[in-house]
Design an enzyme around this catalytic site. Structure first.
Site, PDB file in Angstrom:
ATOM      1  N   TRP A 108     -31.568  24.951 -17.391  1.00 55.39           N
ATOM      2  CA  TRP A 108     -31.075  24.896 -16.018  1.00 55.39           C
ATOM      3  C   TRP A 108     -32.248  25.119 -15.090  1.00 55.39           C
ATOM      4  CZ3 TRP A 108     -28.616  28.338 -19.511  1.00 55.39           C
ATOM      5  CH2 TRP A 108     -29.157  29.628 -19.539  1.00 55.39           C
TER       6      TRP A 108
ATOM      7  N   GLU B 299     -38.137  25.268  -8.346  1.00 55.28           N
ATOM      8  CA  GLU B 299     -38.399  23.862  -8.696  1.00 55.28           C
ATOM      9  C   GLU B 299     -37.834  22.947  -7.610  1.00 55.28           C
ATOM     10  OE1 GLU B 299     -36.615  24.371 -12.900  1.00 55.28           O
ATOM     11  OE2 GLU B 299     -38.124  22.792 -13.084  1.00 55.28           O
TER      12      GLU B 299
HETATM   13  N1  ARG Z   1     -39.288  20.413 -12.333  1.00 49.84           N
HETATM   14  C1  ARG Z   1     -38.364  19.391 -12.697  1.00 49.84           C
HETATM   15  C2  ARG Z   1     -37.455  19.091 -11.514  1.00 49.84           C
HETATM   16  O1  ARG Z   1     -37.563  19.738 -10.525  1.00 49.84           O
HETATM   17  C3  ARG Z   1     -37.515  19.786 -13.885  1.00 49.84           C
HETATM   18  C4  ARG Z   1     -38.289  20.261 -15.103  1.00 49.84           C
HETATM   19  C5  ARG Z   1     -37.439  21.004 -16.116  1.00 49.84           C
HETATM   20  N2  ARG Z   1     -36.895  22.184 -15.511  1.00 49.84           N
HETATM   21  C6  ARG Z   1     -36.060  23.051 -16.117  1.00 49.84           C
HETATM   22  N3  ARG Z   1     -35.633  24.073 -15.449  1.00 49.84           N
HETATM   23  N4  ARG Z   1     -35.676  22.857 -17.365  1.00 49.84           N
HETATM   24  O2  ARG Z   1     -36.596  18.250 -11.542  1.00 49.84           O
END
Ligand code: ARG
Length: 363
Positions: A241, A246
């Protein structure tokens, strides 16, 4: 000659993996040696070997555990593995991917999941997916500017060349692009009811909702190669998740992504003329407050970066207790917001790349 050298390399990788894997699973040494002899024979006959279900499941978990950039690795053992190595057609693959999205989303109570499709055999990938993530927004270039996600411009154009037309909003979900070996890729739009999204609102800036910003619930990386014991799985989409930053400190904030900091600052009435007002920093914090608040309100799993850092510290401890060295990529592990407020910032990490692992690959 070259062939036998390759065989030997594969056998070495396989044997190393079997010993680690069976050791961790508590299988007796005789069983390990028996399995390695069996693999040797299979490689001699076919040039490759086939993982047992247990090997695939534990290998995928090890790959997560070894992902140096991932701060969420404490939970590596909870990965749900769908073994779909028998998949033949793009249509079948689409069904498995739809199941992955539904299972992982789980109404917002997100489950870490990987679906493993057929391995590379003699250099041939029988099936591949072109998307970077199963769910991602389109980006439409219009001269100097982009509507939607600038990171998706190239892939969006590829979809359009295959006849796809998006609505043209900043948040159009791209179709899945699946390719069987030697054939034109096929597009599969994802039914709306499978896609959970979160409207981004702020707990005390009322104008925030008016920005019309949203993000999807589950990040499902689909363009990386899973490598286990010398075997490559070029199609093995996986998800955990989100960590709030991010979305709030990168996807929505980066100047070459949704670039929302100026709009947020304007809503907050900040002085954007002088860098010294720290309008960037103040807008960034409120944007991240909004992301955390919104996912909470929507009942969608998401972790804040302080909690994630503490979980990573527990992972470091757990690995040490298990007699394994923790590898990590410091530049990725530190959160993009207030990094020095987490322990990660203040210690070095060894970025050695162990296998099993996930790797970037060419389209
Ligand atoms: N950083 C990427 C995004 O913002 C996702 C990478 C995987 N992230 C995770 N929490 N599993 O879309």
């Amino acid at each position: 000659m070259v062939k036998s050298i390759n065989h030997e390399g594969l056998l070495t990788e396989a044997a190393r993996f079997i010993r680690d894997c069976y050791g961790e699973l508590g299988f007796p040494p005789e069983q390990q040696e028996k399995r390695i002899r069996e693999i040797e024979e299979e490689i001699g006959q076919s040039g490759t070997y086939t993982h047992t279900h247990d090997e695939l499941v534990h290998g995928a978990k090890m790959a997560w555990r070894n992902s140096n950039r991932c701060i969420g690795r404490l939970l590596w053992e909870t990965l749900e593995v769908f073994d779909e190595r028998e998949t033949k057609t793009a249509e079948e693959a689409y069904d498995k991917l739809a199941r992955h999205i539904r299972y992982a989303t789980n109404g917002g109570n997100i489950r870490s999941t990987i679906t493993v499709f057929p391995p590379r055999k003699n250099g041939i990938d029988s099936i591949r997916i072109r998307n970077h993530q199963l769910i991602r927004y389109a980006g439409y270039r219009e001269g100097e500017s982009v509507t939607g996600d600038p990171a998706s411009v190239g892939f969006t154009q590829a979809c359009e060349r295959l006849g796809w037309r998006g609505e043209g909003t900043p948040f159009d979900v791209l179709p899945l692009m699946i390719e069987e070996y030697g054939q034109e890729p096929k597009l599969f739009p994802i039914p709306e009811e499978l896609i959970m999204e979160v409207p981004i609102i702020h707990p005390d800036i009322p104008g925030f909702a008016g920005l019309g910003v949203r993000w999807y619930a589950v990040p499902i990386i689909s363009d990386m190669r899973l490598e286990i014991g010398g075997i490559d799985y070029p199609m093995a989409p996986f998800n955990g998740w989100y960590m709030g930053t991010e979305i709030g400190a990168r996807n929505l904030a980066d100047a070459d992504r949704y670039d929302l900091l100026p709009s947020v600052a304007r809503l907050m009435g900040l002085d954007t003329r002088s860098a010294r007002s720290l309008w960037i920093d103040r807008a960034l914090v409120e944007l991240n407050v909004a992301v955390l608040h919104s996912y909470q309100q929507a009942g969608v799993t998401l972790v804040d970066h302080h909690t994630a850092a503490r979980q990573f510290r527990a992972f470091e401890k757990k690995e040490q207790d298990a007699g394994r060295a923790v590898t990590g990529n410091w530049t990725w592990l530190i959160p993009p917001l207030s990094p020095a407020s987490t322990h990660l910032f203040h210690r070095p990490y060894d970025n050695e790349v162990l296998t099993p692992n996930f790797f970037y690959q060419k389209d």
